[in-house]
Each structure stands twice: as structure tokens, then as C-alpha cells.
Scaffold this motif. Structure first.
Motif, PDB file in Angstrom:
ATOM      1  N   LEU A 110      -7.326   2.343  -1.081  1.00 57.27           N
ATOM      2  CA  LEU A 110      -7.619   1.027  -1.642  1.00 57.27           C
ATOM      3  C   LEU A 110      -7.485  -0.083  -0.606  1.00 57.27           C
ATOM      4  CD1 LEU A 110      -5.763   1.447  -5.049  1.00 57.27           C
ATOM      5  CD2 LEU A 110      -8.201   1.720  -4.587  1.00 57.27           C
ATOM      6  N   ASN A 111      -6.859   0.220   0.522  1.00 57.22           N
ATOM      7  CA  ASN A 111      -6.741  -0.735   1.614  1.00 57.22           C
ATOM      8  C   ASN A 111      -8.113  -0.909   2.264  1.00 57.22           C
ATOM      9  OD1 ASN A 111      -6.239  -2.109   4.019  1.00 57.22           O
ATOM     10  ND2 ASN A 111      -4.317  -1.053   4.397  1.00 57.22           N
ATOM     11  N   PRO A 112      -8.608  -2.148   2.408  1.00 58.68           N
ATOM     12  CA  PRO A 112      -9.952  -2.350   2.984  1.00 58.68           C
ATOM     13  C   PRO A 112     -10.144  -1.695   4.345  1.00 58.68           C
ATOM     14  CG  PRO A 112      -9.174  -4.382   1.994  1.00 58.68           C
ATOM     15  CD  PRO A 112      -8.028  -3.419   1.939  1.00 58.68           C
ATOM     16  N   ARG A 113      -9.072  -1.585   5.129  1.00 56.66           N
ATOM     17  CA  ARG A 113      -9.195  -0.919   6.428  1.00 56.66           C
ATOM     18  C   ARG A 113      -9.535   0.565   6.280  1.00 56.66           C
ATOM     19  NH1 ARG A 113      -6.137  -3.326  10.756  1.00 56.66           N
ATOM     20  NH2 ARG A 113      -6.800  -5.510  10.840  1.00 56.66           N
ATOM     21  N   ASN A 114      -9.271   1.128   5.075  1.00 49.38           N
ATOM     22  CA  ASN A 114      -9.518   2.553   4.845  1.00 49.38           C
ATOM     23  C   ASN A 114     -10.782   2.814   4.036  1.00 49.38           C
ATOM     24  OD1 ASN A 114      -7.134   3.304   6.214  1.00 49.38           O
ATOM     25  ND2 ASN A 114      -5.917   2.930   4.375  1.00 49.38           N
ATOM     26  N   PHE A 115     -11.555   1.759   3.746  1.00 50.82           N
ATOM     27  CA  PHE A 115     -12.842   1.988   3.098  1.00 50.82           C
ATOM     28  C   PHE A 115     -13.691   2.885   4.010  1.00 50.82           C
ATOM     29  CE2 PHE A 115     -12.875  -2.371   0.717  1.00 50.82           C
ATOM     30  CZ  PHE A 115     -11.869  -1.902  -0.114  1.00 50.82           C
ATOM     31  N   SER A 116     -14.650   3.547   3.435  1.00 53.58           N
ATOM     32  CA  SER A 116     -15.546   4.371   4.239  1.00 53.58           C
ATOM     33  C   SER A 116     -16.275   3.498   5.255  1.00 53.58           C
ATOM     34  CB  SER A 116     -16.555   5.083   3.352  1.00 53.58           C
ATOM     35  OG  SER A 116     -17.460   4.146   2.781  1.00 53.58           O
ATOM     36  N   THR A 155     -12.037  -8.085   0.107  1.00 52.59           N
ATOM     37  CA  THR A 155     -11.406  -7.501   1.285  1.00 52.59           C
ATOM     38  C   THR A 155     -10.056  -8.124   1.628  1.00 52.59           C
ATOM     39  OG1 THR A 155     -12.526  -9.056   2.781  1.00 52.59           O
ATOM     40  CG2 THR A 155     -13.679  -6.993   2.252  1.00 52.59           C
ATOM     41  N   TYR A 156      -9.645  -9.156   0.918  1.00 56.80           N
ATOM     42  CA  TYR A 156      -8.394  -9.837   1.259  1.00 56.80           C
ATOM     43  C   TYR A 156      -7.222  -9.043   0.698  1.00 56.80           C
ATOM     44  CZ  TYR A 156      -5.218 -13.740   2.156  1.00 56.80           C
ATOM     45  OH  TYR A 156      -4.199 -14.534   2.611  1.00 56.80           O
ATOM     46  N   TRP A 191       0.843  -1.195   0.000  1.00 53.29           N
ATOM     47  CA  TRP A 191       0.000   0.000   0.000  1.00 53.29           C
ATOM     48  C   TRP A 191       0.879   1.245   0.000  1.00 53.29           C
ATOM     49  CZ3 TRP A 191      -4.228  -1.777  -1.561  1.00 53.29           C
ATOM     50  CH2 TRP A 191      -4.805  -2.941  -1.033  1.00 53.29           C
ATOM     51  N   GLU A 192       0.394   2.316  -0.620  1.00 54.47           N
ATOM     52  CA  GLU A 192       1.186   3.539  -0.719  1.00 54.47           C
ATOM     53  C   GLU A 192       1.563   4.070   0.655  1.00 54.47           C
ATOM     54  OE1 GLU A 192       0.111   6.582  -3.505  1.00 54.47           O
ATOM     55  OE2 GLU A 192      -1.197   5.205  -4.595  1.00 54.47           O
ATOM     56  N   THR A 195     -12.953 -11.987   6.973  1.00 47.34           N
ATOM     57  CA  THR A 195     -13.487 -10.778   6.340  1.00 47.34           C
ATOM     58  C   THR A 195     -13.579  -9.631   7.339  1.00 47.34           C
ATOM     59  OG1 THR A 195     -14.764 -12.063   4.728  1.00 47.34           O
ATOM     60  CG2 THR A 195     -15.495  -9.807   5.151  1.00 47.34           C
ATOM     61  N   ILE A 196     -14.057  -9.919   8.541  1.00 44.49           N
ATOM     62  CA  ILE A 196     -14.167  -8.871   9.560  1.00 44.49           C
ATOM     63  C   ILE A 196     -12.785  -8.354   9.946  1.00 44.49           C
ATOM     64  CG2 ILE A 196     -14.866  -8.431  11.944  1.00 44.49           C
ATOM     65  CD1 ILE A 196     -17.191 -10.388  11.437  1.00 44.49           C
ATOM     66  N   ALA A 197     -11.799  -9.255  10.044  1.00 45.29           N
ATOM     67  CA  ALA A 197     -10.432  -8.825  10.348  1.00 45.29           C
ATOM     68  C   ALA A 197      -9.843  -7.994   9.213  1.00 45.29           C
ATOM     69  CB  ALA A 197      -9.555 -10.047  10.616  1.00 45.29           C
ATOM     70  N   ASP A 198     -10.249  -8.274   7.963  1.00 48.61           N
ATOM     71  CA  ASP A 198      -9.779  -7.478   6.824  1.00 48.61           C
ATOM     72  C   ASP A 198     -10.244  -6.031   6.931  1.00 48.61           C
ATOM     73  OD1 ASP A 198      -8.724  -9.800   5.750  1.00 48.61           O
ATOM     74  OD2 ASP A 198     -10.408 -10.150   4.405  1.00 48.61           O
ATOM     75  N   LEU A 199     -11.441  -5.831   7.465  1.00 47.97           N
ATOM     76  CA  LEU A 199     -12.101  -4.525   7.398  1.00 47.97           C
ATOM     77  C   LEU A 199     -11.919  -3.670   8.651  1.00 47.97           C
ATOM     78  CD1 LEU A 199     -15.450  -5.768   5.838  1.00 47.97           C
ATOM     79  CD2 LEU A 199     -13.815  -4.272   4.695  1.00 47.97           C
ATOM     80  N   TRP A 200     -11.750  -4.303   9.803  1.00 51.33           N
ATOM     81  CA  TRP A 200     -11.779  -3.572  11.068  1.00 51.33           C
ATOM     82  C   TRP A 200     -10.516  -3.825  11.864  1.00 51.33           C
ATOM     83  CZ3 TRP A 200     -16.024  -0.521  11.045  1.00 51.33           C
ATOM     84  CH2 TRP A 200     -17.112  -0.933  10.258  1.00 51.33           C
TER      85      TRP A 200
END
Length: 579
Positions: free
Chosen positions: A105-111, A297-298, A98-99, A229-234
């Protein structure tokens, strides 16, 4: 659809990064090239016969990628690694990342809204496949009459589905880490719907059981992969809220399934096959939503796509992701994961005890699908439909566990804040991202279990010792609510504790937990009817209550002695943070 759109977004992001990235790279490339030219004398460039000399060949090989190497060096999030190829000169690989920590684009940074939608869609998937496990129990009488089999054989319809869950859990986790979450969700759900349709059209009990078993195999990913999936996002602190939300809502699947089927069999307006048709319709609706709105999300797979975009747009084949560097075949990876799932409990008392605890809970829960007829129909004279509706009380208890989420979140945040200040020297109040990669002692995840563990034996003894026609029917109904509260608390803590305590080995640990509990539940579902019939309601629930009472100390022991036990373990994390 969302995966395709994400791939396109990655392409646009790469194009922008290439436009903005090589500002200082070209200059360094020129300087590097000039330096190499200066150290190679002109006389050494050609041999006496005019052919290219060895020195010239070396010079050309050293400089042919210099500009591109400078480009790779100038791009944010690119790690340059030297690769030694025995067939040629040393070269470099550009490992794509990631930049920065704020890369959109990182799933943790999705809205927040996008992450919440993704979580709720996975929850809806888990609800539907969980409903399919138990909905047939609501029309057991009609199934046995239609196929002219005994009640014990009829319970195999639920039992083989759970056994399919156990089998599918062996491979679904590793597949989601190779192919990505979305492919596994969409692909498995497609096959799940096909086999659910087959079960609705099955002409005999053999076909019914075969289709139900296959449906179970392909229905398990929303349950086995949802934690990933939850760990990918939060981040770890945010999971204190989102994972309980997932668990409480998805647990409603098997609990409310008999309610969905409550009057289908009794009224005769709809055939018992409509239990399968309802699952098929719900699955189809969620399938469409997943295709339209569920993002991939992976992160390793998304970085693999980014590496592909960089190779296409630069023409440089050296852009690779960490995922592409792994030279392990699909069969070897799945085989290794299955091997770890069965070997890890022999070295891990934590996994062994938590798996045993979860197995006891699932045995009690799924034998209730047989036992409610004996508890409420035979003793209190409820109809088939009303007996199924009684399951609502258990789900009310599950929902009440949601009252613990905010207090537990505050206690957990206090520990995470102290850990962030000690590790990073930053105040999370001024820098919320300071908590993203902070980990503290896993034992703080056991708060839910410590509240819920005593409720399991209390509810079973209460239900067993008051299940008499002379006692109000509300007594066993209220007791079932306490069982629901205790069960979901144990489930939440077990998953979150294992994930934090085993880190990179969590997938194998969770895999064993999933396989063992569904295997035992599938077997005990078939044994349930003879057990209740021969032992009676009172002795059956008393025995189950005694077994669950033995397990009550487990979360308290782990909370007090967990750090010591983890130091004995081969795979558990042992890093301690003072809080």
C-alpha cells in the motif's frame, strides 16, 4: 475514483492484518491482566459501605484496554506512544505506519507500471496548464484586434496568467500536504477549466484578464506539487530518471503552445478563442484520466486513512496517524508556509542564487513570446503561423537533454552505491532496496546544469549577432535549440539540488523559486514588446546574454564549494557521506 478505491483497499488490508495480527497479543493481554489482579488484594476492592473503592477503580481503568493494547502491540507497523491525560489515567496511542518496507500500500511499492502511469498523468497535467500560459501569444494580433487594444495591453493576457501562477503557488503546496495530492489536482483542475471557458467567452479585455488570472491561480498545482508526487513514488536514485522525464515532457507545454496555435489566427477558419477551447478539451480529457487512474500518493494521508479504518474495525479510538497528531489549523499552516517562503532566501545564498538564475531564464523565455515576431517575422519575413512553428526547434534542444539522463544516472548510481555500502554494509546489487533511503551529497544533482549553463549565453549571443536578413534563417533557429537544451538542464538540476539540499524545507525553498520566477516572467512579458521595439533585437539579446553569462559559474561554484556553503546555511542539510 482512485482515492475511493485506495480507501477500500486499505480497509481490506486492515481486515486481513487484524485477522493475522493478534496471535501473540491475546496471551500477553491475559498475562498482563492476571498480573494486575494479583497485586490488588481482594479486601481492597470494596469499601465498608459496599461501594467501589479507589483501588478497584484504578484496577478497572488499568485493565479495561489491556486486550486492545495487546492487539495494538501485536500489529506490524504500529508504534505505541504513551499519552498522559490529566483528566484520567495514563493511556497509549497507536501511531499507524506501514507494515514493513515491502508494504504494497506504500506508493513506493506500487508496481512499476502504476507508478509510471501516475507520473505521466501529472506530466500531462503540467503540459496542459503550461500550454495555457503561452498559447494566447500565438494569436496576439487577433486578440488586440478583437478587443481594440494595443499590443502591450494584449500581452497582459499572458502576463496575468503567470502572475496567477505566482499567487497560486503560495498555497497549492501546503494544501497538497494537508488534503492530499489528488484532491488538489482534481479540485484545482475543475476550477481551471471553468475559468478557461470564461476566458474563451469573455466579452471584453477586462473580463479576459480576470479569467486568465484566476485560471493561472488554479492551474499551478501540477507544476508546484509534481515534485512532491514524484518523490512520493520514486526513491532518490530513481528520481534521477523520472524527474528529468517529467521536466522534459512538461516543459513542452509553454514551448509548443504557439505551435498549437500556429495557424488558428492566420487562416480565419477558427476564431482565436479556439486557443482556449483546445486547452479546455485537453484538460477535460486528462481530468477524466486523473479521476480514473491517478492514485493518491501522499503517504501521510494514506496512513491517516488506514488509521480511520483501524478505528472503525476495532472500535478503538486510539489508532492515529502522525498526520492526525498535528494540531495545526489549515490557515496557520498555509500562513507559516508563506512566511517561510519569503524568509528563507534571506538566510540561504543557495536559494537566492538559484532563484535568480531561474528568474533570468524565465524572463528570456517569456519575452521570446513577444520577441519572436521581431526576430523572425520582421527580419526574415516569416508569416505569423511559420513564426509560431519555429518554436519546435527549441523543443528539439530540450529533447536532446534526454541524452544526458543515462550517463548522469550511472554516475549518480555509483555515488549512491558507495554510500549504501558505507551506511548499511549491503551490496545494492543483491539488495535493490538498499538504495531506497540512502542520501549522498546533493551536489551530484548539478551535472545537468554544468552541461547546460554555457549554452544559455552562447545561444543568446549567437541568435542576436546573426539575426540579419543576409544570414540564413537557420542560424537563429539552431541557436534557439541550444537555448532549449541549456534551459531544461538548469531547470532539472535546480529542482533536484534544492530538494536534496533542503530536505524538509525543500517545499518552502521551491515555493519561493516558483513565485519569484513567475512573478518576474509575468511582468517582463508585458515589458518585452517595448524592450525589443526600442532596443532592437541585437541589443536586447546581447543584454540578456550578458546577464545569463554572469550566472554561468553558479552550478560550478556550488559543485565545488556546496558542502561549505551548506554549512553556512540555516536550513540546508550538512550531513556528509564519503563516496
Amino acid at each position: 475514483m482512485q482515492s475511493y478505491l485506495q480507501f477500500r483497499r486499505l480497509g481490506h488490508a486492515v481486515h486481513r492484518q487484524l485477522d493475522n495480527g493478534p496471535e501473540h497479543g491475546t496471551a500477553s493481554s491475559v498475562n498482563s491482566s492476571a498480573a494486575r489482579e494479583a497485586v490488588i488484594p481482594e479486601s481492597g476492592r470494596f469499601s465498608q459501605d459496599g461501594t467501589e473503592s479507589v483501588v478497584d477503580t484504578l484496577s478497572r481503568n488499568l485493565t479495561q484496554y489491556s486486550e486492545k493494547t495487546a492487539l495494538g502491540n501485536s500489529l506490524a507497523g504500529i508504534e505505541i506512544q504513551k499519552q498522559i491525560d490529566t483528566s484520567g489515567p495514563d493511556s497509549h496511542l497507536f501511531i499507524v505506519g506501514w507494515e514493513d518496507e515491502n508494504d504494497p500500500l506504500n506508493p513506493r511499492n506500487f508496481s512499476y507500471a502504476r507508478r509510471m502511469v501516475a507520473t505521466l498523468l501529472v506530466t500531462a497535467l503540467a503540459f496542459v496548464v503550461g500550454s495555457a500560459s503561452a498559447i494566447e501569444s500565438g494569436v496576439l494580433l487577433q486578440i488586440t484586434e478583437a478587443y481594440h487594444v494595443s499590443e502591450v495591453v494584449g500581452t497582459l493576457v499572458t502576463g496575468v496568467y503567470l502572475l496567477g501562477f505566482a499567487v497560486g503557488s503560495l498555497v497549492s503546496g501546503p494544501l497538497s500536504e494537508i488534503l492530499g495530492r489528488n484532491v488538489v489536482y482534481a479540485g484545482s483542475l475543475t476550477l481551471f477549466m471553468i475559468f478557461i471557458m470564461g476566458s474563451a467567452l469573455a466579452p471584453n479585455i477586462g473580463a479576459q484578464l480576470a479569467f486568465r488570472f484566476l485560471a493561472g491561480i488554479f492551474g499551478c498545482p501540477p507544476l508546484t506539487c509534481a515534485g512532491g508526487t514524484i518523490a512520493d513514488l520514486w526513491n532518490p536514485l530513481e528520481k534521477t530518471i523520472t524527474f528529468p522525464m517529467y521536466a522534459i515532457l512538461s516543459f513542452g507545454g509553454p514551448i509548443l503552445a504557439p505551435v498549437i496555435a500556429s495557424f488558428i489566427g492566420q487562416t480565419g477558419v477558427l476564431g482565436w478563442q479556439w486557443t482556449a477551447w483546445i486547452i479546455l478539451i485537453a484538460s477535460g480529457a486528462i481530468f477524466v484520466l486523473v479521476l480514473l487512474f491517478q492514485p493518491e500518493t501522499y503517504s501521510p494521508l494514506l496512513l491517516k486513512w488506514k488509521g480511520k479504518q483501524l478505528r472503525q474495525q476495532t472500535g478503538d479510538s486510539r489508532f492515529r496517524s502522525a498526520m492526525e497528531m498535528e494540531k495545526v489549523s489549515l490557515s496557520s499552516r498555509i500562513g507559516g508556509a508563506m512566511k517561510r517562503q519569503f524568509l528563507i532566501p534571506f538566510h540561504e545564498p543557495i536559494i537566492l542564487l538559484i532563484s535568480l538564475y531561474m528568474t533570468v531564464l524565465y524572463i528570456v523565455l517569456f519575452t521570446f513570446f513577444d520577441g519572436y515576431t521581431y526576430i523572425f517575422t520582421d527580419v526574415h519575413g516569416l508569416s505569423q503561423g511559420l513564426t509560431n512553428i519555429v518554436w519546435v526547434a527549441m523543443y528539439v534542444g530540450i529533447l536532446l537533454a534526454g541524452l544526458l539522463v543515462l550517463p548522469v544516472y550511472r554516475w549518480t548510481k555509483k555515488d549512491f552505491t558507495a554510500a549504501a555500502q558505507e551506511i548499511n554494509g549491503t551490496d545494492p546489487a543483491s539488495d535493490p532496496r538498499a538504495l531506497d533511503n540512502v542520501h549522498t551529497k546533493p551536489e551530484i544533482r548539478l551535472w545537468f546544469a554544468m552541461f547546460g549553463a554555457p549554452m544559455i549565453p552562447i545561444s543568446l549571443f549567437w541568435m542576436g549577432w546573426t539575426d540579419y536578413a543576409s544570414v540564413s534563417i537557420w542560424s537563429p533557429i539552431v541557436a534557439s535549440g541550444f537555448f532549449g537544451f541549456g534551459s531544461i538542464c538548469i531547470f532539472i538540476s535546480s529542482y533536484m539540488y534544492v530538494i536534496d539540499a533542503y530536505d524538509i524545507y525543500a517545499a518552502s525553498a521551491l515555493g519561493f523559486m516558483t513565485v519569484s520566477r513567475y512573478l518576474a516572467a509575468g511582468v517582463m512579458t508585458v515589458v518585452g514588446i517595448p524592450f525589443y521595439k526600442n532596443m532592437g533585437v541585437h541589443w536586447t539579446l546581447t543584454i540578456l546574454g550578458c546577464i545569463s553569462a554572469i550566472m554561468v559559474p553558479v552550478p560550478y561554484v556550488f559543485y565545488r564549494y556546496g558542502p561549505i556553503i551548506r554549512r553556512w546555511s540555516r536550513y540546508a542539510t550538512t550531513e556528509e557521506v564519503k563516496t
